[in-house]
Write an enzyme that holds these catalytic residues in place. Structure first.
Site, mmCIF file in Angstrom:
data_model
loop_
_atom_site.group_PDB
_atom_site.id
_atom_site.type_symbol
_atom_site.label_atom_id
_atom_site.label_comp_id
_atom_site.label_asym_id
_atom_site.label_seq_id
_atom_site.Cartn_x
_atom_site.Cartn_y
_atom_site.Cartn_z
ATOM 1 N N GLY A 224 0.794 -1.229 0.000
ATOM 2 C CA GLY A 224 0.000 0.000 0.000
ATOM 3 C C GLY A 224 0.825 1.276 0.000
ATOM 4 O O GLY A 224 0.477 2.240 -0.674
ATOM 5 N N ASP B 165 9.957 -7.271 -3.143
ATOM 6 C CA ASP B 165 8.736 -7.773 -2.491
ATOM 7 C C ASP B 165 8.571 -9.238 -2.877
ATOM 8 O O ASP B 165 9.091 -9.675 -3.894
ATOM 9 C CB ASP B 165 7.507 -6.964 -2.934
ATOM 10 C CG ASP B 165 6.360 -7.046 -1.917
ATOM 11 O OD1 ASP B 165 5.907 -5.990 -1.452
ATOM 12 O OD2 ASP B 165 5.921 -8.171 -1.586
ATOM 13 N N CYS C 124 -7.486 -9.519 9.800
ATOM 14 C CA CYS C 124 -6.487 -8.758 9.059
ATOM 15 C C CYS C 124 -6.459 -7.339 9.575
ATOM 16 O O CYS C 124 -7.411 -6.869 10.187
ATOM 17 C CB CYS C 124 -6.758 -8.786 7.562
ATOM 18 S SG CYS C 124 -8.213 -7.878 7.058
#
Lengths: 395, 395
Positions: free
Chosen positions: B75, B96, B242
């Protein structure tokens, strides 16, 4: 000569090809009838619905009931619309009359392959791909012409999710004074709450201003300093120069705008009335401004009377008293200013301003260290207001 | 009934759409050998180069000489990479090991059709379309495993635009403590300047922290409060819950991160050492933290000695004296904290904290109004530091 049948067949073929092309690279997301909190990789709403479990928002799914109008789909407006779309807003109305150009590629959202498309159409297409649950109404016109203005005001009054209801909030993301005044006029007339936003021509400051007609200062009561130079982007372009812009400043202002939109619509946290951003020093001035009883806009004056009538009917609350206790200053302009930045700080801050091209001002500067001056927290801000108003007069 | 004219118009539109769709993924924009200030719609750099004319940046085109490593392309990291790409950075290294999921669609950047792709590949493809002038080096792996860590450190040391030179800056956009510590270890060992960033699990606060090994507090000296819960996103996911996230907070943190990156690389404005963001109250705490002489990381201690040796060789400057005059507090931790937020403000702020789920803390709260307390501007912040350190100990 082609027959209607041939042409219709051709259209079907093209539509099919387009559908295939668009689905390349992975599954396009289908509509979701109800927001769920389920924690699975395929749920686009799990991390938003988690705001409920985290105790931040009581009723996140209510976001689907709201309609927001975004006026101006440029560097700030496009990111604003994308954030609201990803948050799952019920409906978006988009207004802009510009085309996407490669010169816009220094901000987020638009991509080179969209060059030449109208900004509202390009935005609608991208946003529908991102979240097909959002309803769209887009207008490729300039809201400041007489006919368009009437249509614009009508859509604000009747464009809500439920037929003929008003939108819940108007967000101004335009880049010139004329368009801001048009939005202000419309919102004052119909009593529509809105949030103003702006980014300075030197790209390193910006602001948002929450406006409730009659309750807070409107844009005509005291326009923010960020538009203190009276040249808009169109004028600059004609003269072979252009305003500077940065994707950072614009996304930060869009972030502040949508964050406060979420706080306002979903009723959590505190909505900030005025929030400034000075990128050079990471300084964030905030203030609240009461309306000007001598505002040039008659509808603002009418809304002020309506607000006072509503207030008079309310039982006195503790919160109300707190507001009255705040140190305010009333001067010949009749505006009361409650500022967290003092006159002294503003003056001291002048020393930090970088050398700028003529006609460009830094809207906000960070106060110089006042560590030895313990009395500087709040004091009479009269001079500061005069200075502010002088700058506004020049617009 | 549609006329032939209407149908032909529709066909033209569809053909145009198809053309645009097909060109996605291919390079629409061609490479540009030199950044120009020319104000034409086709110049993607005109509004960035205008920063020179506006007196903000002396030498904007120098951005092409710099290399930035972005660790974590979620994000915050994806928006960070997009901003740098649109600013025309010379080279980006992306790290990543996650895949794009529909569950990521509540933040900016990734789109539903990219679901299933690795984040670094999806990002590289989109970013190259946006700006083919940027060079990319992407790694689809977890930097915390032994082999990958060595490779990661090697790329930081040698991944610059000029062969075998280090990158100019590392940006940490990861979502867990382990990865932050890995970046900290690498940067301490090679003396690499970096900026840490984070967003809280309740989605309404975040921070950035500028770290120069030996000169400022490193991540092991005093990790920021935002990671004060010791459960990372992976653990949470396994347990069927989450963390919450919002596109607004993440874009604002990315904006702060890249704005400070630009200020650091292009030498304008002031780089902020620590900038917090509390979305509920639009509060932005800043502070500077000196390194901890007893830091657990030996490389941090070595860098501190090297820094002190360098400082000893420098002639005393006016700026240096100003730093020494600042009111600081040294306690048993050996850390000196210069805070703009007082202990009293921090305590008062506790009252404003919303009810949160266990294990979640609000990292920053806005000080309650201290308008009557003129002495509150700066005072000994010793208690505040102890409180901070207590929270850090729990990590």
């Amino acid at each position: 000569m082609a027959s209607i049948g041939d042409l219709q067949k051709k259209i079907k073929e093209l539509e099919q090809e387009l559908k295939e092309e668009r689905s390349k690279g992975g599954a396009i997301r289908t509509k979701i009838s109800q927001m769920s909190s389920e924690v699975v990789d395929s749920n686009p709403y799990s991390r938003l619905m988690a705001l409920k479990r985290m105790g931040i928002v009581d009723n996140y799914e209510k976001i689907r009931d709201y309609t927001v109008a975004v006026v101006g789909v440029g560097g700030v407006g496009s990111v604003t619309a994308e954030m609201l779309t990803r948050c799952g807003i019920g409906k978006l109305l988009l207004f802009d009359y510009d085309k996407v150009e490669l010169a816009n590629m220094n901000r987020l959202f638009f991509q080179p392959h969209q060059s030449g498309m109208s900004k509202v159409e390009a935005a609608e297409r991208t946003l529908k791909d991102i979240n097909p649950d959002v309803e769209f109404e887009v207008y490729n016109y300039n809201i400041t012409t007489v006919d368009n203005f009437d249509h614009f005001m009508d859509r604000i009054k009747k464009g809500g999710l439920t037929k003929d209801t008003p939108v819940d909030l108007v967000l101004s993301c335009v880049d010139n004074f004329e368009a801001r005044m048009a939005i202000n006029t419309a919102c004052n007339e119909i009593g529509q709450t809105w949030i103003e936003s702006g980014v300075s021509e030197n790209a390193v400051s910006g602001h948002i201003q929450f406006i409730i007609p009659g309750e807070t200062s409107c844009f005509a009561c005291a326009p923010p300093l960020v538009v203190a130079t009276n040249t808009d982007e169109k004028t600059l372009k004609r003269e072979g120069v252009c305003a500077a812009s940065l994707p950072t400043t614009m996304a930060i202002v869009a972030g502040f705008l949508v964050q406060n939109t979420l706080k306002y619509l979903l009723k959590f946290g505190d909505v900030t009335y005025y929030l400034g951003y000075n990128a050079l020093q990471d300084f964030f001035p905030t203030m609240a401004m009461k309306p000007n009883p001598q505002c040039d806009d008659n509808h603002c004056q009418r809304q002020q009377k309506l607000f006072q009538e509503r207030e008079a009917l309310k039982p006195k609350e503790v919160v109300k008293e707190k507001v009255e206790e705040a140190i305010v200053h009333e001067d010949e302009w009749g505006i009361e200013l409650v500022s967290e930045t003092t006159e002294e700080e503003l003056q001291q801050a002048q020393g930090d301003v970088p050398t700028l091209t003529q006609g460009v001002t830094v809207a906000y500067t960070k106060p110089a260290a006042t560590k030895d001056d313990n009395s500087a927290v709040v004091e009479d801000s009269g001079e500061s207001l005069e200075e502010l108003m002088k700058k506004m007069q020049r617009i």
